[in-house]
Design an enzyme around this catalytic site. Structure first.
Site, PDB file in Angstrom:
ATOM      1  N   LYS A   1      44.467  34.730  34.419  1.00  0.00           N
ATOM      2  CA  LYS A   1      45.098  33.416  34.394  1.00  0.00           C
ATOM      3  C   LYS A   1      45.939  33.190  33.136  1.00  0.00           C
ATOM      4  CE  LYS A   1      40.945  32.845  34.374  1.00  0.00           C
ATOM      5  NZ  LYS A   1      39.747  33.699  34.183  1.00  0.00           N
TER       6      LYS A   1
ATOM      7  N   VAL B   1      33.939  41.561  37.315  1.00  0.00           N
ATOM      8  CA  VAL B   1      34.684  41.341  38.552  1.00  0.00           C
ATOM      9  C   VAL B   1      35.029  42.667  39.225  1.00  0.00           C
ATOM     10  CG1 VAL B   1      36.712  40.270  39.596  1.00  0.00           C
ATOM     11  CG2 VAL B   1      35.623  39.195  37.619  1.00  0.00           C
TER      12      VAL B   1
ATOM     13  N   GLY C   1      31.152  34.130  37.239  1.00  0.00           N
ATOM     14  CA  GLY C   1      30.387  35.292  37.670  1.00  0.00           C
ATOM     15  C   GLY C   1      31.252  36.275  38.441  1.00  0.00           C
TER      16      GLY C   1
ATOM     17  N   GLY D   1      26.176  36.152  32.341  1.00  0.00           N
ATOM     18  CA  GLY D   1      27.497  36.742  32.500  1.00  0.00           C
ATOM     19  C   GLY D   1      28.571  35.746  32.889  1.00  0.00           C
TER      20      GLY D   1
ATOM     21  N   LYS E   1      44.488  27.772  34.117  1.00  0.00           N
ATOM     22  CA  LYS E   1      44.348  27.505  35.551  1.00  0.00           C
ATOM     23  C   LYS E   1      45.141  26.259  35.960  1.00  0.00           C
ATOM     24  CE  LYS E   1      39.740  29.591  35.658  1.00  0.00           C
ATOM     25  NZ  LYS E   1      38.280  29.332  35.726  1.00  0.00           N
TER      26      LYS E   1
END
Length: 398
Positions: A99, A16, A297, A181, A199
């Site tokens: 999260k 990220v 991703g 990934g 989440k």
């Protein structure tokens, strides 16, 4: 904040973090740049990314006078908590995608950002590229919310799609997800439902104004799904999806769970495939709204991070409007639902304590029943279910 120039102090440079760097180099946004990147090990990164300044010192980032925004994108929930708290106390706005950290500390962080009058945004923590939190905060804030549910983990959905659509076996699909990934560094977070759980806790707070500790919510994944369970689903014209579900009952109770479900063709999320997330938001008057987008991703999540960065630039805060409502639902696990359960011997059925059984099948090594089970009981014996490698899936009537 200086709206003319955002200088990011970035923590973490995995999928990220790298995705955010790539986005900033390719979007027509000249007023946002990464001033410093804090990583655990620098390695060869300075040679690979000569335009960035790397450090292993969090203090160096926080003390940099140019840094006016913190972006936290690391795996370690405890370290992420320290970074976020330090930033807020220094009145540095924060964007985070962690999260697990949020699910465990949201009430405290909400109070802290209010005290410091400093924004903490985290749309990137839930459902990748789908702006679910922002929608709940801004577009559905005055509606009588009934439920929020859907596919909250793109990695497990990718694996299930390959199994049901391409005929891959579990391990082959898992290997492909890892190569792309899509998996967390600990894949059990995806497969056992924990990622979806964190989440769900976050979305529930924004949808209903109620914080529920993760430990109170029944969570069960797809690790123990076998070919027999796949055959059952296909014979019934259904697909298995790992679903996070928060729903307010008519008597004002709030039910939460993360569990595989046997989804019929008439449901929106039946056709939500690959690494996509799909979230169905239901209100009393507007009915159902279906949001779909890539959920796994680096690029989808980094897009959400960049959206949060842009929002902070314009002094955006989450207002947590529903928490201020005087009529909040009360969390409960004491409900029953129809389930499919594949088991090994009758003692396991006794432990589960079915309220009734409508279908039973025994052939060779395969045994399953369909019947009504109590969610509270399942939560009490979750460890037992996992030890016995029992597969259980909610089996809605429609």
């Amino acid at each position: 904040m200086n709206k003319h120039k955002i200088k990011i102090g970035l923590f973490g440079f995995g999928n990220v973090g790298r995705g955010l760097h790539e986005l900033l180099q390719n979007v027509p946004e000249t007023n946002v740049e990464i001033a410093a990147v804090c990583v655990r090990n620098i390695g060869t990164r300075p040679a690979d990314y000569p335009e960035l300044k790397f450090t292993t010192s969090a203090k160096e980032v926080f003390d940099d006078p140019e840094v006016n925004l913190i972006v936290e994108l690391i795996d370690d929930a405890e370290a992420a908590y320290d970074i976020v708290v330090t930033a807020l106390r220094r009145q540095l706005p924060v964007v985070t995608g962690n999260k697990k950290m949020l699910a465990r500390h949201l009430p405290e962080l909400i109070l802290l950002q209010k005290e410091m009058n400093t924004a903490l945004l985290y749309d990137a923590s839930a459902c990748g590229s789908i702006p679910v939190i922002r929608n709940l905060e801004e577009y559905y804030d005055n509606e009588l919310q009934i439920s929020v549910k859907g596919i909250l983990n793109g990695s497990s959905n990718f694996i299930l799609s390959k199994i049901f659509n391409d005929g891959m076996d579990h391990q082959e699909a898992l290997r492909l997800a890892r190569e792309k990934g899509f998996l967390e560094s600990d894949p059990t977070l995806d497969l056992d439902g924990w990622d979806s759980l964190f989440k769900l806790v976050i979305l529930t707070l924004h949808a209903f104004g109620v914080y529920v500790e993760p430990e109170k919510i029944f969570t069960y994944g797809i690790t123990y799904m076998t070919d027999a369970d796949i055959r059952f689903a296909l014979e019934k014209g259904r697909r298995v999806k790992l679903i996070g579900h928060a729903e307010k009952t008519r008597d004002g109770r709030l039910v939460l769970a993360v569990i595989p479900q046997l989804i019929s063709k008439n449901k929106f999320i039946y056709s939500c495939e690959d690494e996509f997330n799909g979230v169905v938001i239901k209100g009393l008057f507007y009915g159902k709204q279906f949001l779909v987008g890539r959920g796994a991703g680096g690029h989808p999540t980094s897009s959400a991070v960049l959206s949060d960065i842009s929002a902070i630039r314009y002094d955006y805060f989450y207002r947590y409007k529903r928490m201020k409502s005087g009529d909040l639902p009360h969390f409960t696990n004491d409900i029953s639902f129809r389930a499919y359960v594949r088991y090994h011997d009758d003692s396991e059925l006794d432990m589960i304590g079915f309220e009734d059984i409508s279908e039973r099948y025994i052939s060779g090594d395969t045994r399953y029943v369909v019947g009504r089970v109590n969610l509270r009981r399942l939560h009490e014996i979750r460890s037992y279910l996992a030890e016995r490698k029992i597969f259980i899936a909610a089996y809605p009537e429609d």
